[in-house]
Design a protein around this motif. Sequence first.
Motif, PDB file in Angstrom:
ATOM      1  N   UNK A  47       0.845  -1.186   0.000  1.00 48.91           N
ATOM      2  CA  UNK A  47       0.000   0.000   0.000  1.00 48.91           C
ATOM      3  C   UNK A  47       0.884   1.240   0.000  1.00 48.91           C
ATOM      4  N   UNK A  48       0.279   2.380  -0.244  1.00 48.72           N
ATOM      5  CA  UNK A  48       1.040   3.619  -0.289  1.00 48.72           C
ATOM      6  C   UNK A  48       1.765   3.830   1.038  1.00 48.72           C
ATOM      7  N   UNK A  49       3.059   4.095   0.947  1.00 49.29           N
ATOM      8  CA  UNK A  49       3.918   4.334   2.109  1.00 49.29           C
ATOM      9  C   UNK A  49       4.038   3.115   3.019  1.00 49.29           C
ATOM     10  N   UNK A  50       3.606   1.930   2.577  1.00 50.26           N
ATOM     11  CA  UNK A  50       3.764   0.723   3.389  1.00 50.26           C
ATOM     12  C   UNK A  50       4.046  -0.453   2.463  1.00 50.26           C
ATOM     13  N   UNK A  51       5.322  -0.802   2.341  1.00 51.89           N
ATOM     14  CA  UNK A  51       5.718  -1.884   1.453  1.00 51.89           C
ATOM     15  C   UNK A  51       5.545  -3.223   2.155  1.00 51.89           C
TER      16      UNK A  51
END
Length: 440
Positions: free
Chosen positions: A396-400
């Motif tokens: 997700x965005x900013x969370x790999x």
Amino acid sequence: MPSIDTVDGADTSENPEPSLAEARSFSGRRLIEFLIVIAAIIAFAAHVHALSTLVVVAAIAAMIILHEFGHYITARLSGMKVTEFFIGFGPRIWSFKVGGIEYGIKALIVGGYVRIAGMTNVEEVPPQDEARTYRQSTFPRRILVSVAGSLMHFIMAFAILWVLLSGVGFAVSNGGTYIASVAKAPHVVSPAYQAHIPAGSTVLAVNGIHHPSTSTFGKIIETSANKPVHLTLRVGSKVLYRTVVPVSASVLARTDPVYKSLHGSGVIGVTIESTTKTVTDSLVAGAGHAVTGLVSYAWSSVAGILSHFSPHGIATYAQEVVHPSSSPTSARSQSRFESPVGIVYLANDAVRAGIAAVLELLFLINVFVGVFNLFPFLPLDGGHVVIAIYERIRSRKNRRYHADVMKLMPVTYAVLAIILLIGVTSLYLDITHPIFNPFG
């Protein structure tokens, strides 16, 4: 392929590290020993007149090394930290370090590997190197590095096929059949020899069928055991008429093992080839045909591999292991994989057949290895591709998201076990029942 291991022969004992001078001295001795072994292999090959075969085998080894170079160069260009680039596996023979990367040679020259920092989520990496790991790189770069090895094989396959089509030329069948040789086995007179069929003759007709193809000619002979077959032949400017009575293959198999796999089929004791002419493409046309040929063979390789691992393919391979065949045209032989020993046999047969056969062999090996490595299972390169895609979907965005590779280890071990089983059984078959020369 990129290494997924975290430790390579690490020494966990409490013995002190050798000094730099001692390490260099030991490495130098190992390199000299390695070069002596290589020189001995070259001398032996020269003694048995197999230098050309050795060159082809060396070319195959070089192709595998170029596979690893594809991973190496794309990882470097992508900003990833590469720590090792070795040719071979097993004990380290010789190595040196440049820019923090160790380059070297190991004892078993059957491939190579590139070690990239952080290939999995479980590998421990110093905090200052985390930003340069494979796992922290962008999705496109991870995909590029993972497929780079197979991409190198496809590039080499294209180049080889282009040379074959535009330089060496390729054979186009004229639709006829050529009798290349006539068997004359000890204590057994072949029907062809008894009927005075000369080697070097072209079959103009068989049982009234004019200009038969090799498959048509072969089918008529196979189904005509103990029945007369009427041939019209041409030798130079002469036309000959001969009648030959094929015998059961078991008769000739008593003295020539080539015929054992034919069982009760009719044979006359000749080697046949398709009458051909050599055609050469222009450079532009050759490039186009090389692309279409590469795509066609790649899809055929995919279908072939899937067929090998289908229930029927597995059963056929098991039957081949239990009851081996040496005929390259039998269904069981065509389900076989080749071990390094088999590859050497094929290289030797290709050298004897000529440069076109050598290029064909190198082309087919490149396509097969390139396709096989892309199958979606670790430790194959395709396994890394699938993991990268899965991680991209879950992120997700900013969370790999990082996949837990430990959960995949049972599958990885199963794949390794299958590869090992194939390697052992193919080695057994290649030693005990090598396939008869497929290059004629």
